[in-house]
Design a protein around this motif. Sequence first.
Motif: not given
Length: 337
Positions: A119, A123, A189, A192, A248
């Motif tokens: 991530a 992101t 974030h 994600n 997301k």
Amino acid sequence: MEEVAAGAWAGLVGTVLGYPLDVVKGRMQTGKGVAGSGAQANFARTFVSIARAEGVMGMYRGLGPPVCMMMVMNSMNFGAFYHARVKLAGADPVGWGTERPWIDWRVVCAAASVGPLCAMVSTPFELVKLQVQLDAANHSRGGATKPIQTPQPATDPNATGYVRKYLGSAHAARQLLKTHGPRVFFLGHGVNTARECVFNAVFFSAFEHTANGFESEVGLSPATATAAAGGVAGAAGWLTNLPLDCVKSQIQGQCLGDGRAGWDAGRGARVGFVEAARAVGARGGIAGFFAGAAPSLARSFVVSGSRFTAFSGAMGLFRAVRERAGASLTESEFGRD
């Protein structure tokens, strides 16, 4: 280092092959299947709409960020997963077609542990990718926000009503940084990170638990078994991952505005997790959280099958080079004796 290099190669191969389907998925998940209309469309209609309005290049808009992301991320997550797997569960095969035909939760935990690391890389790249993919839909003439004036704005002459704000991925990243500051690259974030943990837990553990079975029980060749297990792993990973991926995409694909009144200056509202989840649910109910399932599943077989095949092929090549180098060294030592 071999896992790192093989993972980078796997990321490059899989991303290039599956990217057009990723563009279709992003448009469907955000309800922007037809640029500028906001109309919800199915897989076929969305694919045809993009191809007609934006041409072949439209299917590869924003390719740079995911290629870079997947090369970096796969070089990390393949190496990190197999290192964690050996530490937690050992190197012995597990699952279907082995002496341990049950789910080994230590392998699942090793796979999930890769999520936070992924991530941190994915992101920012996912944000830029979605902003470029949805550029025409977010900034169509008469839309919510006025495009930033840039030198020679990218306008599609074959698609009346479409005005592009970004000339490409690098230009998008510079404009986002200039307008919103560095924090914009970690918009979404949290969701994600959860998405990466879920995906990797299912993705790697599904492959590890099925690869041996396809070879020993079904009778496929090692290369075909790897591709089949990779395709199944990708499909399972994306199917369980789609609800978080839809939220997301809604967060990162929002029209970010001009930076003077929050993220979404044109609409006067910042889209966070709650707002994004409500928007997805309002658009299609429970089914809305599985929008883009068709391109995602089709893409998963292409991308994941090719990714594991590329990884295994690269590792096999490295082993062959090592063995050849070792044989040459042995022969030279024997000659000296």
